[in-house]
Design a protein around this motif. Structure first.
Motif, PDB file in Angstrom:
ATOM      1  N   ILE A 145       0.844  -1.201   0.000  1.00 36.63           N
ATOM      2  CA  ILE A 145       0.000   0.000   0.000  1.00 36.63           C
ATOM      3  C   ILE A 145       0.873   1.242   0.000  1.00 36.63           C
ATOM      4  O   ILE A 145       1.723   1.429   0.886  1.00 36.63           O
ATOM      5  N   ASN A 146       0.640   2.074  -1.022  1.00 38.84           N
ATOM      6  CA  ASN A 146       1.419   3.305  -1.116  1.00 38.84           C
ATOM      7  C   ASN A 146       0.455   4.477  -0.919  1.00 38.84           C
ATOM      8  O   ASN A 146      -0.107   4.999  -1.865  1.00 38.84           O
ATOM      9  N   ASP A 147       0.240   4.845   0.319  1.00 42.86           N
ATOM     10  CA  ASP A 147      -0.751   5.875   0.638  1.00 42.86           C
ATOM     11  C   ASP A 147      -0.094   6.878   1.580  1.00 42.86           C
ATOM     12  O   ASP A 147       0.424   6.495   2.632  1.00 42.86           O
ATOM     13  N   THR A 148      -0.098   8.130   1.179  1.00 42.22           N
ATOM     14  CA  THR A 148       0.605   9.115   2.013  1.00 42.22           C
ATOM     15  C   THR A 148      -0.385  10.055   2.698  1.00 42.22           C
ATOM     16  O   THR A 148      -0.464  11.224   2.378  1.00 42.22           O
ATOM     17  N   ARG A 149      -1.159   9.537   3.609  1.00 46.91           N
ATOM     18  CA  ARG A 149      -2.133  10.377   4.317  1.00 46.91           C
ATOM     19  C   ARG A 149      -1.427  11.229   5.358  1.00 46.91           C
ATOM     20  O   ARG A 149      -0.565  10.732   6.093  1.00 46.91           O
ATOM     21  N   PRO A 150      -1.803  12.484   5.456  1.00 51.29           N
ATOM     22  CA  PRO A 150      -1.128  13.348   6.421  1.00 51.29           C
ATOM     23  C   PRO A 150      -1.378  12.945   7.881  1.00 51.29           C
ATOM     24  O   PRO A 150      -0.607  13.308   8.764  1.00 51.29           O
ATOM     25  N   ASP A 151      -2.446  12.168   8.114  1.00 51.98           N
ATOM     26  CA  ASP A 151      -2.715  11.798   9.517  1.00 51.98           C
ATOM     27  C   ASP A 151      -1.876  10.615   9.988  1.00 51.98           C
ATOM     28  O   ASP A 151      -1.966  10.206  11.134  1.00 51.98           O
ATOM     29  N   LEU A 152      -1.041  10.057   9.095  1.00 55.81           N
ATOM     30  CA  LEU A 152      -0.173   8.954   9.503  1.00 55.81           C
ATOM     31  C   LEU A 152       1.089   9.550  10.135  1.00 55.81           C
ATOM     32  O   LEU A 152       2.101   9.779   9.486  1.00 55.81           O
ATOM     33  N   ARG A 153       0.973   9.825  11.436  1.00 56.04           N
ATOM     34  CA  ARG A 153       2.077  10.441  12.177  1.00 56.04           C
ATOM     35  C   ARG A 153       1.886  10.130  13.662  1.00 56.04           C
ATOM     36  O   ARG A 153       0.854   9.573  14.061  1.00 56.04           O
TER      37      ARG A 153
END
Ligand code: SF4
Length: 254
Positions: A64-72
Motif C-alpha cells: 500500500i502506497n498511501d501518504t495520508r497526512p494523519d499517519l504520524r
C-alpha cells in the motif's frame, strides 16, 4: 474504575451505519488494540514511533502506497485525557440528547469503567446507547444489559493487523446473539471476497451486514460507494455512506 481515558466528547449526527442521520452525543475513548493503517482516528492510539513503524511496515507488506497526512505520531498527553466518571457524566448530560454513541479507539478495552459510567448515566436519564467496536474483545455480562445496539466492525486483511489479531471467533459468536450489526469497511473487490468469507464462516444474517466505503474524501466515497451500492442491492445487505465525510471532509469532532 472511576475514570476513563477519553479522546473527545461532542455533539453531532450519526454519520454511519443504520442510525445515520440521528442526532447523537459522541463519547470517543482513547487507545486501540488494533492498528489499521487507514484508521481515521489515529489520534486515539498512534502515540509513539515504534507504533508508526509497525503501521508503515504493514503497509509495505501489503503493497500500500498511501501518504495520508494523519499517519504520524500524536501526543498522548494532548490526545488522551484521564477524566473522572462524574466529569464525563456532566459533559454528556449537558448535550441533552437521548442518543449516545460510544466509539474509539476500542471502547471495550475500558469496559469496566465504561460500565460504571453507563450505569450512572442511565440512573439519570433514558439513553439509547450505540457502541462501536472492532469485534476482537468479548463484552462482559454487565455491559451486555446496558448497550442497546452493537456496531461491530471486523477488520479485513487490507487493514493490516494480520488475521490472528483481528479475527476472534468467540467474539463473533457472542456478538451474533446480540442486537449487533456487522459493518465492513471496503476498498476493493478483494475486500468484498474477504467480507463474504467472514459472513459465510460465521453465518451472519444478511440483514445484519452493513457495507461502507473506506474513504476520507467525497470523491473516493462516491466512487467506492457506487460499487458497494449495487453489491448491497444484489446481496440484500445494508449500505452505509459516511455523512460526516460528505459534509465536512475528514474534520475532527464532526
Ligand atoms: S480498530 Fe478502529 S479505531 Fe482501532 S485502529 Fe482500526 S479503525 Fe482505528
Amino acid at each position: 474504575v472511576d475514570s476513563l481515558l477519553v479522546s473527545e466528547i461532542f455533539s453531532s449526527v450519526q454519520g454511519e451505519g443504520i442510525n445515520t442521520g440521528r442526532p447523537a452525543t459522541f463519547l470517543r475513548l482513547a487507545v486501540c488494540n488494533l492498528h489499521c493503517w487507514y484508521c481515521d482516528t489515529k489520534y486515539t492510539w498512534l502515540f509513539n514511533e515504534q507504533m508508526l513503524a509497525q503501521v508503515q511496515n504493514e503497509m509495505k507488506r501489503l503493497g500500500i502506497n498511501d501518504t495520508r497526512p494523519d499517519l504520524r505520531v500524536y501526543d498522548k498527553n494532548e490526545e488522551a485525557k484521564g477524566l473522572s466518571i462524574s466529569d464525563i457524566l456532566k459533559q454528556i448530560l449537558a448535550f441533552d440528547c437521548p442518543h449516545l454513541v460510544i466509539t474509539g479507539g476500542e471502547p471495550l478495552l475500558q469496559q469496566d469503567s465504561l460500565c460504571a459510567l453507563l450505569e450512572r448515566l442511565l440512573e439519570e436519564r433514558k439513553f439509547f446507547v450505540e457502541l462501536e467496536t472492532n469485534g476482537t474483545i468479548k463484552p462482559g455480562k454487565e455491559i451486555l444489559d446496558i448497550v442497546s445496539q452493537w456496531n461491530v466492525s471486523p477488520k479485513l486483511a487490507f487493514a493490516g493487523n494480520g488475521s490472528y489479531a483481528s479475527e476472534k471467533p468467540e467474539c463473533f459468536e457472542t456478538f451474533k446473539k446480540l442486537n449487533a450489526y456487522f459493518k465492513f469497511v471496503i476498498q476493493s473487490e478483494k475486500d468484498l471476497e474477504d467480507c463474504e468469507e467472514i459472513v459465510q464462516k460465521y453465518s451472519i444474517p444478511k440483514n445484519k451486514v452493513v457495507l461502507m466505503p473506506e474513504a476520507i474524501n467525497s470523491r473516493l466515497l462516491e466512487e467506492r460507494g457506487r460499487m458497494l451500492f449495487s453489491y448491497c442491492k444484489d446481496k440484500g445487505y445494508k449500505f452505509s455512506t459516511r455523512l460526516q465525510i460528505l459534509l465536512y471532509g475528514n474534520a475532527r469532532g464532526k
